[in-house]
Design an enzyme around this catalytic site. Structure first.
Site, mmCIF file in Angstrom:
data_model
loop_
_atom_site.group_PDB
_atom_site.id
_atom_site.type_symbol
_atom_site.label_atom_id
_atom_site.label_comp_id
_atom_site.label_asym_id
_atom_site.label_seq_id
_atom_site.Cartn_x
_atom_site.Cartn_y
_atom_site.Cartn_z
ATOM 1 N N VAL A 124 -6.014 -13.562 -14.308
ATOM 2 C CA VAL A 124 -5.392 -12.401 -14.947
ATOM 3 C C VAL A 124 -3.894 -12.640 -15.052
ATOM 4 C CG1 VAL A 124 -7.114 -10.671 -14.370
ATOM 5 C CG2 VAL A 124 -5.339 -11.208 -12.720
ATOM 6 N N LYS A 164 -14.183 -19.044 -10.486
ATOM 7 C CA LYS A 164 -14.148 -20.178 -9.556
ATOM 8 C C LYS A 164 -15.385 -20.229 -8.668
ATOM 9 C CE LYS A 164 -9.134 -20.491 -9.612
ATOM 10 N NZ LYS A 164 -8.992 -19.606 -10.783
ATOM 11 N N LEU A 191 0.836 -1.203 0.000
ATOM 12 C CA LEU A 191 0.000 0.000 0.000
ATOM 13 C C LEU A 191 0.872 1.255 0.000
ATOM 14 C CD1 LEU A 191 -3.006 0.724 0.015
ATOM 15 C CD2 LEU A 191 -2.908 0.846 2.501
ATOM 16 N N ALA A 245 -12.433 -5.177 -4.242
ATOM 17 C CA ALA A 245 -11.506 -6.162 -4.810
ATOM 18 C C ALA A 245 -10.785 -6.963 -3.739
ATOM 19 C CB ALA A 245 -10.482 -5.459 -5.704
#
Length: 625
Positions: A443, A402, A312, A356
């Site tokens: 991804v 999934k 972060l 997310a």
């Protein structure tokens, strides 16, 4: 300079002899030495002023040729002026004769001066390219100006030992022609070319990788054992020159990447401009890309929420460096901590939420089901409930393929989170918030995914570990996935699950083979592939739709809407409450059993929980515990 002066003197003498038909007595009587000496002095001075001698011959080009022509022409004009004004009235010589001599000399001087440079340059490249047995022979994809610039850059650099043997192209007008002394070959006959000539590498500009024909050619090169290198477009070259550090090996992501997606940036801008946007899981692969793309739409504020301190911090520095004008607020928090998350919503009042944050690794969650429930179910519920409480306009959840007919704990926790989000559509508490779910597959290059793992294994010399010879997965680039998330978030009216077009599934074994070949290695000889067996909860094939779901098209060809099953909010709340109570007891079997009850299509595969799919055994175990 000495060579040029010698050539000038020789060419003038030769021209003088030709005009006088080699009558040496008349030549000497005609004051040959005076006229020759005067021309040499004038031409040497002019060549010196025009700095003809300063260019490195091996880098000579058309500009140098023009400078030679200019200097010889200027020398001729100045010489004739001096001869006509000062010499002819004093010394006996025929004016017509000297004019003819200068005309012949112009042609001879230019020819010899250019031939000198051409001969030296050719000799230099011959010695450099053919005398060294360790030279790496390369082809260049394309034959346009950029391809020629690449050739010049790699050949003139002292840091490479590349020898360009030709260009490959699919343009019929250029095939079998020569450019800069090398031939343009037909790309369709690449395999035959390799049989005739040794080819080590193919260089291609990476902005050309999206075209299907080029990708086919690249895959052919890989299959033939030719390593593919990429260079950036010429407008990205440093100071207009190709830096050799910019020449890099082709990445597997380049081959898997599809044609760029076109999105309606106007609608997204209208949706995000001037808004306060919260991104949970902001330090993750998807979350950080959402942050970067959202910033481009000029939000009033971006709140970066994550529990990972160091990633972060890195993201914060990146945002401050690239977008100093956008207020970015850092908020370290665990989405499982309702009180801490409530403070975030109270302090910053987000208007749009991109959720997310999640645990995503299948084997890890199979071993730690209670943690998966806490983050993926309770954490999602906390953020969604706070979005309702504080009147957030839009809540976009990032889900996964999934969650479709799940065979593992991770996928099931995400499916339960989807069910809760869907149930909020008709709930009495949700009046203003639009809840939208986006669902897609793997991804490329995300943290802990298969491609970085394969790269690390190749660097160590192998072996590459693949769970099963037939296992396949869908892949999408991170920027591509996030573009579709933003687009889906814009078009959503609430309650939908948006399915992204993932293209064709990729066989992981084929992926491993290509990555080995891209590294310039030979499968099974340099790097072996071993099969370790399916991991707990792992499927052979991923799906994008649950049983009972079908899709409807949207205005974007890459996005479809799943016809979802309606869920009663009160029933979902009761089930989740029971699940979380069992989770508090750390009763793993009871927790998983409850998940199977909530998601009937959850059938464990290659897992310790497979026996729970036998209802009698499952009930017995729960009763005992």
């Amino acid at each position: 300079m000495i060579l040029d002066t010698f050539i000038v003197a020789t060419s003038f003498s030769f021209s003088y002899f030709i005009v006088y038909r080699f009558e040496f007595i008349n030549i000497l009587r005609g004051y040959f030495f005076i006229y020759t000496g005067l021309y040499c002095i004038i031409s040497t001075e002019i060549m010196y002023i025009m700095r003809i001698h300063t260019g490195l011959i091996r880098y000579s080009n058309t500009r140098d040729v023009l400078r030679i022509f200019s200097s010889v022409f200027l020398s001729t004009i100045v010489y004739l002026l001096i001869v006509n004004i000062w010499v002819l009235p004093t010394w006996p010589i025929n004016q017509i004769t000297i004019n003819m001599a200068m005309l012949v000399n112009f042609s001879v001087s230019c020819t010899l001066l250019i031939l000198l440079r051409t001969a030296v340059k050719s000799a230099y490249y011959y010695i450099n390219n053919y005398s060294n047995a360790t030279k790496i022979t390369v082809l260049i994809y394309g034959s346009d100006n950029n391809a020629i610039l690449v050739k010049q850059a790699v050949e003139t650099s002292a840091k490479t030992n590349f020898s360009v043997i030709g260009f490959v192209d699919d343009d019929p007008a250029k095939i079998n022609k020569e450019i800069e002394q090398v031939k343009v070959y037909d790309i369709d006959k690449l395999d035959k070319l390799i049989e005739k000539r040794k080819v080590d590498k193919l260089i291609i500009m990476n902005h050309n990788l999206d075209e299907a024909t080029k990708r086919t050619a690249l895959e052919k090169c890989i299959s033939l054992g030719i390593q593919v290198l990429t260079v950036p477009p010429s407008d990205q070259w440093i100071y207009g020159k190709l830096n050799l550090q910019q020449i890099k090996g082709l990445k597997i992501e380049d081959l898997l990447q599809r044609k760029p997606i076109q999105i309606d940036s106007t609608l997204i801008s209208e949706d995000l401009k001037g808004k306060r946007v919260l991104v949970t899981g902001a330090a993750g692969s998807i979350g950080s890309e959402i942050v970067q793309q959202v910033i481009g739409y000029e939000p009033a504020m971006v709140i970066l929420c994550d529990q990972a301190e160091s990633p972060l911090h890195e993201l914060r520095l990146q945002v401050e460096e690239n977008s100093p004008g956008v207020p970015a607020k850092i908020f370290i928090a665990d989405i499982r901590n309702y009180g801490r998350m409530r403070k975030l919503f109270f302090d910053y009042r987000p208007e749009v939420v991109f959720h997310a944050a999640a645990y995503k690794h299948v084997p890890m969650m199979e071993e730690n089901p209670t943690e998966g429930v806490l983050t993926n179910v309770l954490g999602t519920k906390n953020v969604a409930d706070l979005a309702v409480t504080f009147g957030v306009g839009k809540f976009v959840m990032i889900s996964t393929d999934k969650a479709v007919n799940p065979s593992n704990v991770m996928g099931t926790t995400k499916r339960i989170a989807e069910i809760y989000i869907q149930s909020l559509k008709n709930s009495p508490i949700s009046k203003h918030t639009r809840f939208i779910t986006t669902r897609f597959g793997n991804v490329l290059g995300s943290n802990g995914s298969v491609i970085p793992r394969f790269k690390a294994q190749i660097e160590k010399g192998g072996p590459l570990t693949v769970t099963h010879p037939e296992i396949t997965r869908y892949f999408m680039t991170i920027p591509e996935a996030v573009q579709l998330v933003l687009e889906a978030g814009t078009m959503g009216i609430g309650g939908e699950i948006f399915i992204f077009d993932m293209g064709e599934p990729v066989k992981i074994t084929d992926l491993a083979l290509k990555m080995i070949k891209l590294a310039g290695l030979e499968p099974e000889k340099d790097v072996k592939i071993i099969y370790t067996g399916l991991r707990p909860g792992e499927k052979l094939y991923e799906e994008l739709l649950n049983d009972g779901e079908s899709t409807m098209p949207t205005y974007h060809e890459k996005i479809k809407i799943s016809r979802v099953i309606d869920y009663d909010y009160n029933q979902v709340m009761a089930d989740i409450a029971e699940l979380l109570e069992l989770n508090k007891l750390n009763d793993v079997v009871a927790v998983v059993n409850k998940m199977k009850e909530m998601v009937p299509e959850f059938i464990s595969k290659n897992s310790l929980f497979e026996e729970l799919d036998n209802k009698e055994v499952a009930n017995l175990k729960v009763d005992v515990l």
